[in-house]
Design a protein around this motif. Structure first.
Motif, mmCIF file in Angstrom:
data_model
loop_
_atom_site.group_PDB
_atom_site.id
_atom_site.type_symbol
_atom_site.label_atom_id
_atom_site.label_comp_id
_atom_site.label_asym_id
_atom_site.label_seq_id
_atom_site.Cartn_x
_atom_site.Cartn_y
_atom_site.Cartn_z
ATOM 1 N N GLU A 217 11.635 74.858 24.295
ATOM 2 C CA GLU A 217 12.680 74.037 24.900
ATOM 3 C C GLU A 217 14.036 74.738 24.903
ATOM 4 O OE1 GLU A 217 14.086 70.642 26.886
ATOM 5 O OE2 GLU A 217 12.024 71.221 26.436
ATOM 6 N N GLN B 214 16.246 75.268 28.235
ATOM 7 C CA GLN B 214 17.601 74.746 28.377
ATOM 8 C C GLN B 214 18.612 75.853 28.656
ATOM 9 O OE1 GLN B 214 18.410 71.588 28.811
ATOM 10 N NE2 GLN B 214 16.221 71.169 28.641
ATOM 11 N N THR C 182 14.759 71.627 36.238
ATOM 12 C CA THR C 182 13.632 70.927 35.643
ATOM 13 C C THR C 182 13.638 69.500 36.173
ATOM 14 O OG1 THR C 182 12.470 70.444 33.574
ATOM 15 C CG2 THR C 182 14.888 70.228 33.557
ATOM 16 N N THR C 183 12.612 68.749 35.844
ATOM 17 C CA THR C 183 12.518 67.348 36.250
ATOM 18 C C THR C 183 12.061 66.536 35.040
ATOM 19 O OG1 THR C 183 10.191 67.442 36.900
ATOM 20 C CG2 THR C 183 11.824 68.015 38.593
ATOM 21 N N PRO C 184 12.252 65.223 35.078
ATOM 22 C CA PRO C 184 11.790 64.387 33.963
ATOM 23 C C PRO C 184 10.293 64.547 33.680
ATOM 24 C CG PRO C 184 13.297 63.142 35.332
ATOM 25 C CD PRO C 184 13.027 64.441 36.058
ATOM 26 N N ALA C 185 9.496 64.866 34.681
ATOM 27 C CA ALA C 185 8.058 65.052 34.472
ATOM 28 C C ALA C 185 7.764 66.206 33.512
ATOM 29 C CB ALA C 185 7.359 65.300 35.808
ATOM 30 N N TYR C 186 8.702 67.141 33.381
ATOM 31 C CA TYR C 186 8.512 68.296 32.508
ATOM 32 C C TYR C 186 9.310 68.179 31.205
ATOM 33 C CZ TYR C 186 6.021 70.606 36.272
ATOM 34 O OH TYR C 186 5.106 70.926 37.234
ATOM 35 N N ASP C 187 9.890 67.005 30.939
ATOM 36 C CA ASP C 187 10.602 66.801 29.677
ATOM 37 C C ASP C 187 9.657 67.055 28.503
ATOM 38 O OD1 ASP C 187 12.907 66.162 30.983
ATOM 39 O OD2 ASP C 187 12.850 64.012 30.537
ATOM 40 N N SER D 135 8.227 69.787 27.781
ATOM 41 C CA SER D 135 7.298 70.881 28.068
ATOM 42 C C SER D 135 8.075 72.177 28.249
ATOM 43 C CB SER D 135 6.510 70.609 29.357
ATOM 44 O OG SER D 135 5.714 69.462 29.213
#
Length: 124
Positions: A61, A65, A77-82, A84
């Motif tokens: 992570e 970031q 990034t997108t919330p779907a990859y939070d 990951s």
């Protein structure tokens, strides 16, 4: 700038890479994905395979970031990859040399030790 053909060329030049059939590109090493086309999901619609965006494995992570915050015009990034260790890169905005580093780094993090040794010139 880079495109899906560059991703394919770079990924397939690495040892023990398998291309998985898809509507875009999808590459694995040792059974683990390391770079693939971004499957964009929109509410109420079928997912759209984006070959202009690559999803890359980045390790953790913190690295994710650092890329997203340090170069927001290139990485996202997108919330779907939070949660990951995955980041997306706009292929049309990345230089081929940088893409080569990103793909190789992703491969190194996912490849088994004996396969990684092949790239380092220590394997059989």
């Amino acid at each position: 700038m880079a495109d899906a053909d560059d991703v394919r060329r770079l990924a397939l030049a690495l040892p023990e890479v398998q291309e998985i059939p898809s509507d875009g590109f999808d590459f694995r090493v040792g059974g683990h994905g390391f770079v693939w086309s971004y499957p964009e999901r929109r509410p109420g619609q079928r997912r759209l395979i984006r070959t202009d965006v690559a999803v890359l494995y980045v390790g953790d992570e913190a690295e994710k970031q650092a890329l997203v915050l340090g170069e927001p015009d290139l990485f996202f990034t997108t919330p779907a990859y939070d949660g990951s260790p995955l980041v997306m890169v706009w292929l049309e905005r990345v230089e081929p040399e940088r893409l080569a580093e990103l793909v190789t780094d992703a491969w190194r993090m996912r490849a088994p030790d004996d396969v990684r040794a092949l790239l380092d010139g220590r394997g059989d």
